[in-house]
Design an enzyme around this catalytic site. Structure first.
Site, PDB file in Angstrom:
ATOM      1  N   GLY A 138     -27.431   9.595 -33.490  1.00  0.00           N
ATOM      2  CA  GLY A 138     -27.225   8.965 -34.788  1.00  0.00           C
ATOM      3  C   GLY A 138     -26.648   7.574 -34.599  1.00  0.00           C
TER       4      GLY A 138
ATOM      5  CD  GLN B 235     -22.464   3.544 -34.603  1.00  0.00           C
ATOM      6  OE1 GLN B 235     -23.263   4.215 -35.249  1.00  0.00           O
ATOM      7  NE2 GLN B 235     -21.937   3.972 -33.478  1.00  0.00           N
TER       8      GLN B 235
ATOM      9  CB  CYS C 260     -18.848   7.710 -32.157  1.00  0.00           C
ATOM     10  SG  CYS C 260     -19.297   6.195 -33.021  1.00  0.00           S
ATOM     11  CG  LEU C 261     -24.308   6.002 -29.252  1.00  0.00           C
ATOM     12  CD1 LEU C 261     -25.658   5.445 -29.675  1.00  0.00           C
ATOM     13  CD2 LEU C 261     -24.325   6.359 -27.766  1.00  0.00           C
TER      14      LEU C 261
ATOM     15  CG  HIS D 295     -20.250  10.450 -36.988  1.00  0.00           C
ATOM     16  ND1 HIS D 295     -19.256  10.760 -36.088  1.00  0.00           N
ATOM     17  CD2 HIS D 295     -20.740   9.242 -36.576  1.00  0.00           C
ATOM     18  CE1 HIS D 295     -19.134   9.791 -35.209  1.00  0.00           C
ATOM     19  NE2 HIS D 295     -20.042   8.856 -35.475  1.00  0.00           N
ATOM     20  CD  GLU D 296     -24.267   7.979 -37.364  1.00  0.00           C
ATOM     21  OE1 GLU D 296     -23.831   6.813 -37.439  1.00  0.00           O
ATOM     22  OE2 GLU D 296     -24.252   8.634 -36.293  1.00  0.00           O
TER      23      GLU D 296
ATOM     24  CG  HIS E  44     -20.206   4.499 -38.240  1.00  0.00           C
ATOM     25  ND1 HIS E  44     -19.293   3.880 -37.421  1.00  0.00           N
ATOM     26  CD2 HIS E  44     -20.704   5.545 -37.520  1.00  0.00           C
ATOM     27  CE1 HIS E  44     -19.232   4.527 -36.263  1.00  0.00           C
ATOM     28  NE2 HIS E  44     -20.073   5.542 -36.294  1.00  0.00           N
TER      29      HIS E  44
HETATM   30  C1  Y12 Z   1     -22.653  15.242 -34.592  1.00  0.00           C
HETATM   31  C2  Y12 Z   1     -21.539  14.466 -34.454  1.00  0.00           C
HETATM   32  C3  Y12 Z   1     -21.633  13.093 -34.432  1.00  0.00           C
HETATM   33  C4  Y12 Z   1     -22.867  12.495 -34.572  1.00  0.00           C
HETATM   34  C5  Y12 Z   1     -22.940  11.013 -34.577  1.00  0.00           C
HETATM   35  C6  Y12 Z   1     -23.836  10.426 -33.535  1.00  0.00           C
HETATM   36  N1  Y12 Z   1     -23.225  10.426 -32.259  1.00  0.00           N
HETATM   37  C7  Y12 Z   1     -23.879  10.106 -31.119  1.00  0.00           C
HETATM   38  O1  Y12 Z   1     -25.051   9.833 -31.169  1.00  0.00           O
HETATM   39  C8  Y12 Z   1     -23.098  10.106 -29.875  1.00  0.00           C
HETATM   40  C9  Y12 Z   1     -23.666   9.776 -28.725  1.00  0.00           C
HETATM   41  C10 Y12 Z   1     -22.985   9.695 -27.446  1.00  0.00           C
HETATM   42  C11 Y12 Z   1     -23.775   9.528 -26.310  1.00  0.00           C
HETATM   43  C12 Y12 Z   1     -23.191   9.407 -25.064  1.00  0.00           C
HETATM   44  O2  Y12 Z   1     -23.947   9.149 -23.948  1.00  0.00           O
HETATM   45  C13 Y12 Z   1     -24.494  10.196 -23.204  1.00  0.00           C
HETATM   46  O3  Y12 Z   1     -24.289  11.354 -23.518  1.00  0.00           O
HETATM   47  C14 Y12 Z   1     -25.321   9.819 -22.039  1.00  0.00           C
HETATM   48  C15 Y12 Z   1     -21.825   9.488 -24.924  1.00  0.00           C
HETATM   49  O4  Y12 Z   1     -21.287   9.495 -23.629  1.00  0.00           O
HETATM   50  C16 Y12 Z   1     -20.847   8.328 -23.079  1.00  0.00           C
HETATM   51  O5  Y12 Z   1     -20.690   7.357 -23.730  1.00  0.00           O
HETATM   52  C17 Y12 Z   1     -20.539   8.395 -21.633  1.00  0.00           C
HETATM   53  C18 Y12 Z   1     -21.029   9.638 -26.044  1.00  0.00           C
HETATM   54  C19 Y12 Z   1     -21.615   9.739 -27.317  1.00  0.00           C
HETATM   55  C20 Y12 Z   1     -23.989  13.271 -34.716  1.00  0.00           C
HETATM   56  C21 Y12 Z   1     -23.888  14.658 -34.734  1.00  0.00           C
HETATM   57 CO    CO Z   2     -20.455   6.881 -34.761  1.00  0.00          CO
END
Ligand code: Y12
Ligand code: CO
Length: 178
Positions: free
Chosen positions: A45, A50, A95-96, A137-138, A141
């Protein structure tokens, strides 16, 4: 095109995003760039803020049972508004813009959302489980709110300490490899 992700504690993440009124080619190209960025960074997401564009737009692409993200399932929400909500659930969110950290956050279990698609068509969606959590969550933001803002005082203090350590170590690693 892959865009840069704005990371906490950057103040730009605290802006309140503005309503979208033009559903034109520029918006479509930007949404495509958001998708490229989210996939490149292994996200599920992303909100426009962001990637440093404070407009009320978000995208979500949840993985299926095999862990694959099918672009057919991509959800684009413009100007979303939660019109109904019920229940309560805890989920460990990431969260990214807050890389490597995951924290338990309380959300509504089920929501109904009115929004517009990329063409400006009005839509309504009912969501539960992971999709409901991702939308909330989004949407936070868009108000300049991050999931870490919802932690208890003690947990937030611990997070701040650990995040500073993470930032220090990443900087050191980068300067050694340069
Ligand atoms: C449930 C809860 C929150 C959301 C919001 C969207 N969140 C993300 O997309 C998070 C992504 C994320 C990706 C990562 O990278 C990897 O896993 C390779 C990460 O790890 C690092 O930064 C090392 C952390 C978060 C949607 C649904
Ligand atoms: Co986020």
């Amino acid at each position: 095109m892959v865009l840069n992700i704005v990371e906490y504690p950057d103040k730009r993440l605290r802006q309140k995003s503005k309503e979208v009124s033009s559903f034109d080619e520029d918006l479509h190209l930007f949404l495509d760039d958001m998708y490229d960025t989210m996939i490149d960074q292994s996200g599920i997401g992303l909100a426009a803020i962001q990637v440093d564009n404070p407009i009320r737009a978000l995208i979500i692409n949840l993985p299926d049972e095999e862990g694959n993200q099918d672009k057919e399932q991509l959800l684009e929400m413009i100007n979303p508004v939660i019109v109904e909500k019920e229940g309560e659930v805890f989920y460990q969110e990431g969260c990214l813009s807050v890389p490597t950290f995951y924290e338990d956050v309380k959300r509504f279990e089920k929501i109904k959302v009115n929004y517009q698609d990329r063409h400006g068509n009005t839509k309504t969606m009912e969501a539960d489980e992971l999709l409901a959590i991702a939308i909330q969550h989004e949407m936070d933001h868009l108000e300049g709110i991050l999931f870490i803002d919802k932690l208890s005082y003690a947990r937030r203090k611990k997070f701040e300490k650990e995040y500073k350590k993470f930032q220090r170590e990443r900087k050191n690693k980068l300067s050694k490899s340069a």
